[in-house]
Design a protein around this motif. Structure first.
Motif, PDB file in Angstrom:
ATOM      1  N   PRO A   1       0.396   5.276  -8.432  1.00  0.00           N
ATOM      2  CA  PRO A   1       1.112   5.389  -7.407  1.00  0.00           C
ATOM      3  C   PRO A   1       0.791   5.630  -6.404  1.00  0.00           C
ATOM      4  O   PRO A   1       1.259   5.848  -4.855  1.00  0.00           O
ATOM      5  N   ASP A   2      -0.549   6.763  -6.240  1.00  0.00           N
ATOM      6  CA  ASP A   2      -1.266   6.957  -5.759  1.00  0.00           C
ATOM      7  C   ASP A   2      -1.924   6.038  -4.831  1.00  0.00           C
ATOM      8  O   ASP A   2      -2.078   5.876  -3.270  1.00  0.00           O
ATOM      9  N   GLU A   3      -1.758   4.552  -4.737  1.00  0.00           N
ATOM     10  CA  GLU A   3      -2.466   3.317  -4.192  1.00  0.00           C
ATOM     11  C   GLU A   3      -1.781   2.620  -4.011  1.00  0.00           C
ATOM     12  O   GLU A   3      -1.182   1.788  -2.898  1.00  0.00           O
ATOM     13  N   VAL A   4       0.023   2.358  -4.817  1.00  0.00           N
ATOM     14  CA  VAL A   4       0.480   1.242  -4.546  1.00  0.00           C
ATOM     15  C   VAL A   4       1.767   1.459  -4.748  1.00  0.00           C
ATOM     16  O   VAL A   4       2.736   2.103  -5.703  1.00  0.00           O
ATOM     17  N   ASP A   5       2.210   1.202  -3.440  1.00  0.00           N
ATOM     18  CA  ASP A   5       4.421   1.691  -4.033  1.00  0.00           C
ATOM     19  C   ASP A   5       4.592   0.282  -4.237  1.00  0.00           C
ATOM     20  O   ASP A   5       5.920   0.551  -5.597  1.00  0.00           O
ATOM     21  N   ASP A   6       4.676  -0.596  -4.483  1.00  0.00           N
ATOM     22  CA  ASP A   6       5.364  -1.300  -4.991  1.00  0.00           C
ATOM     23  C   ASP A   6       4.107  -3.509  -4.968  1.00  0.00           C
ATOM     24  O   ASP A   6       3.024  -3.227  -4.381  1.00  0.00           O
TER      25      ASP A   6
ATOM     26  N   THR B   1       0.023  -6.275   1.423  1.00  0.00           N
ATOM     27  CA  THR B   1      -1.374  -7.193   1.364  1.00  0.00           C
ATOM     28  C   THR B   1      -2.169  -8.003  -0.376  1.00  0.00           C
ATOM     29  O   THR B   1      -1.183  -8.054  -0.661  1.00  0.00           O
ATOM     30  N   ASN B   2      -3.225  -8.507  -0.123  1.00  0.00           N
ATOM     31  CA  ASN B   2      -3.741  -9.298  -1.222  1.00  0.00           C
ATOM     32  C   ASN B   2      -3.637  -8.153  -2.137  1.00  0.00           C
ATOM     33  O   ASN B   2      -3.447  -7.015  -2.017  1.00  0.00           O
ATOM     34  N   SER B   3      -3.763  -8.800  -3.433  1.00  0.00           N
ATOM     35  CA  SER B   3      -3.922  -7.685  -4.979  1.00  0.00           C
ATOM     36  C   SER B   3      -4.619  -6.336  -4.503  1.00  0.00           C
ATOM     37  O   SER B   3      -4.136  -5.558  -4.888  1.00  0.00           O
ATOM     38  N   CYS B   4      -5.978  -6.478  -4.223  1.00  0.00           N
ATOM     39  CA  CYS B   4      -6.665  -5.299  -3.862  1.00  0.00           C
ATOM     40  C   CYS B   4      -7.742  -5.011  -3.417  1.00  0.00           C
ATOM     41  O   CYS B   4      -8.185  -6.129  -3.827  1.00  0.00           O
ATOM     42  N   CYS B   5      -7.883  -3.808  -2.845  1.00  0.00           N
ATOM     43  CA  CYS B   5      -8.856  -3.562  -1.760  1.00  0.00           C
ATOM     44  C   CYS B   5      -9.845  -2.742  -2.862  1.00  0.00           C
ATOM     45  O   CYS B   5      -8.862  -1.340  -3.056  1.00  0.00           O
ATOM     46  N   GLY B   6     -10.404  -2.446  -2.033  1.00  0.00           N
ATOM     47  CA  GLY B   6     -11.558  -1.145  -2.348  1.00  0.00           C
ATOM     48  C   GLY B   6     -12.544  -1.228  -1.378  1.00  0.00           C
ATOM     49  O   GLY B   6     -13.381  -2.145  -1.163  1.00  0.00           O
ATOM     50  N   HIS B   7     -13.799   0.205  -2.310  1.00  0.00           N
ATOM     51  CA  HIS B   7     -14.957  -0.018  -1.279  1.00  0.00           C
ATOM     52  C   HIS B   7     -16.378   0.040  -3.151  1.00  0.00           C
ATOM     53  O   HIS B   7     -16.128   1.255  -4.004  1.00  0.00           O
ATOM     54  N   PRO B   8     -16.743  -0.463  -3.189  1.00  0.00           N
ATOM     55  CA  PRO B   8     -17.997  -0.079  -4.200  1.00  0.00           C
ATOM     56  C   PRO B   8     -19.047   1.057  -4.208  1.00  0.00           C
ATOM     57  O   PRO B   8     -19.043   1.516  -3.067  1.00  0.00           O
TER      58      PRO B   8
ATOM     59  N   ARG C   1       0.999  -0.925  -0.310  1.00  0.00           N
ATOM     60  CA  ARG C   1       0.285   0.233   0.215  1.00  0.00           C
ATOM     61  C   ARG C   1       1.135   1.060  -0.883  1.00  0.00           C
ATOM     62  O   ARG C   1       2.151   1.265   0.616  1.00  0.00           O
ATOM     63  N   ALA C   2       0.640   2.386  -0.468  1.00  0.00           N
ATOM     64  CA  ALA C   2       0.972   3.529  -0.616  1.00  0.00           C
ATOM     65  C   ALA C   2       1.255   3.964   0.661  1.00  0.00           C
ATOM     66  O   ALA C   2       0.362   4.094   1.798  1.00  0.00           O
ATOM     67  N   ALA C   3       2.313   4.447   0.734  1.00  0.00           N
ATOM     68  CA  ALA C   3       3.263   5.132   2.240  1.00  0.00           C
ATOM     69  C   ALA C   3       2.402   6.428   2.675  1.00  0.00           C
ATOM     70  O   ALA C   3       2.428   6.595   3.622  1.00  0.00           O
ATOM     71  N   HIS C   4       1.255   6.998   1.730  1.00  0.00           N
ATOM     72  CA  HIS C   4       0.278   8.084   2.495  1.00  0.00           C
ATOM     73  C   HIS C   4      -1.095   7.563   2.473  1.00  0.00           C
ATOM     74  O   HIS C   4      -2.020   8.487   2.916  1.00  0.00           O
ATOM     75  N   LYS C   5      -1.749   6.302   2.311  1.00  0.00           N
ATOM     76  CA  LYS C   5      -2.360   5.946   2.857  1.00  0.00           C
ATOM     77  C   LYS C   5      -2.881   6.113   3.870  1.00  0.00           C
ATOM     78  O   LYS C   5      -1.909   5.962   4.921  1.00  0.00           O
ATOM     79  N   LEU C   6      -4.284   6.596   4.337  1.00  0.00           N
ATOM     80  CA  LEU C   6      -4.662   6.292   6.030  1.00  0.00           C
ATOM     81  C   LEU C   6      -4.893   5.548   6.415  1.00  0.00           C
ATOM     82  O   LEU C   6      -4.260   5.039   7.710  1.00  0.00           O
ATOM     83  N   THR C   7      -4.941   3.830   5.853  1.00  0.00           N
ATOM     84  CA  THR C   7      -5.317   2.543   6.614  1.00  0.00           C
ATOM     85  C   THR C   7      -3.127   2.322   6.429  1.00  0.00           C
ATOM     86  O   THR C   7      -3.488   2.318   5.032  1.00  0.00           O
ATOM     87  N   TRP C   8      -3.320   1.563   7.019  1.00  0.00           N
ATOM     88  CA  TRP C   8      -1.810   0.915   7.410  1.00  0.00           C
ATOM     89  C   TRP C   8      -1.254   1.078   5.711  1.00  0.00           C
ATOM     90  O   TRP C   8      -1.227   0.426   4.839  1.00  0.00           O
ATOM     91  N   PRO C   9      -0.679   2.537   6.222  1.00  0.00           N
ATOM     92  CA  PRO C   9       0.307   2.481   4.484  1.00  0.00           C
ATOM     93  C   PRO C   9       1.527   2.083   4.558  1.00  0.00           C
ATOM     94  O   PRO C   9       1.959   1.412   5.872  1.00  0.00           O
ATOM     95  N   GLY C  10       2.473   1.477   3.632  1.00  0.00           N
ATOM     96  CA  GLY C  10       3.447   0.873   3.724  1.00  0.00           C
ATOM     97  C   GLY C  10       3.342  -1.046   3.317  1.00  0.00           C
ATOM     98  O   GLY C  10       4.456  -0.967   4.101  1.00  0.00           O
ATOM     99  N   VAL C  11       2.207  -1.170   4.013  1.00  0.00           N
ATOM    100  CA  VAL C  11       2.152  -2.377   4.227  1.00  0.00           C
ATOM    101  C   VAL C  11       1.251  -3.557   2.901  1.00  0.00           C
ATOM    102  O   VAL C  11       0.976  -2.986   2.423  1.00  0.00           O
TER     103      VAL C  11
END
Length: 197
Positions: A134-139, A64-71, A52-62
């Motif tokens: 890069p707004d969502e994913v660091d690696d 995780t699985n491929s992709c999470c989100g909200h409908p 997860r991108a380092a600037h995300k509000l929840t669990w930045p830089g952690v």
């Protein structure tokens, strides 16, 4: 003009309680809301992990699985999965298969921010990620599924709390993720049973 993203609030039985701006719900008293998790596999059965991108509000830089989100309100969950995979990873997935229709979790970060989601889980088969956002994913990292699950179950891999809870449930579906049984949309929580005419 910026569009405010809303999430669907739900009760413990998965019934809709209305919507709220996404940025307003993630805090120390995060209400239960509708989300999804997805696991992308290639044809060899490797899973795509993301950091997860380092600037995300929840669990930045952690990791995780491929992709999470909200409908979005009124959006079928499988459509949301495909939309977010395109936005976050540049993946052109054709379909998302429901595998854990009723997964939910609550996790608290060290700073007190809470994530509280009713979060059905999907499997997706796709080719290599082309352009991570890069707004969502660091690696990103592709990993053989048995190596990944062994690392999570043995506590050797640092991973997001929701992924850590999902992995044992996914392992129970069988050793080959490409052959997991799929669930019906009828098994989803009521708020997630969106039909498009």
């Amino acid at each position: 003009m910026t569009t405010v993203e809303h999430v669907v609030l739900v009760d413990g039985a998965g019934n809709s309680l209305g919507t709220a701006p996404k940025l307003s719900v993630h805090g120390r008293e995060t209400p239960l809301h509708l989300a999804f998790s997805s696991y992308v596999f290639d044809r060899a059965g490797r899973v795509l992990l993301t950091r997860r991108a380092a600037h995300k509000l929840t669990w930045p830089g952690v990791w995780t699985n491929s992709c999470c989100g909200h409908p979005m309100p009124g959006e079928p969950l499988d459509h949301a999965v495909i939309r977010r995979l395109s936005f976050e990873l540049g993946l052109g997935a054709q379909r998302a298969d429901l595998v854990l229709p009723r997964f939910s979790y609550r996790a608290v970060m060290g700073n007190g921010i809470v994530e509280h989601e009713l979060c059905p889980v999907y499997r997706v088969t796709a080719d290599l990620a082309k352009a991570p956002n890069p707004d969502e994913v660091d690696d990103t990292h592709w990993m053989p599924w048995p190596d990944f699950t062994a690392g999570v179950l043995n506590g050797l891999l640092a991973i997001s709390p929701w992924c850590r809870e999902q992995v044992p449930l996914l392992v129970a579906l069988g050793p080959d993720p490409l052959r997991w049984p799929t669930a019906s949309d009828d098994d989803l929580p009521p708020a997630a049973r969106v039909r498009l005419d």
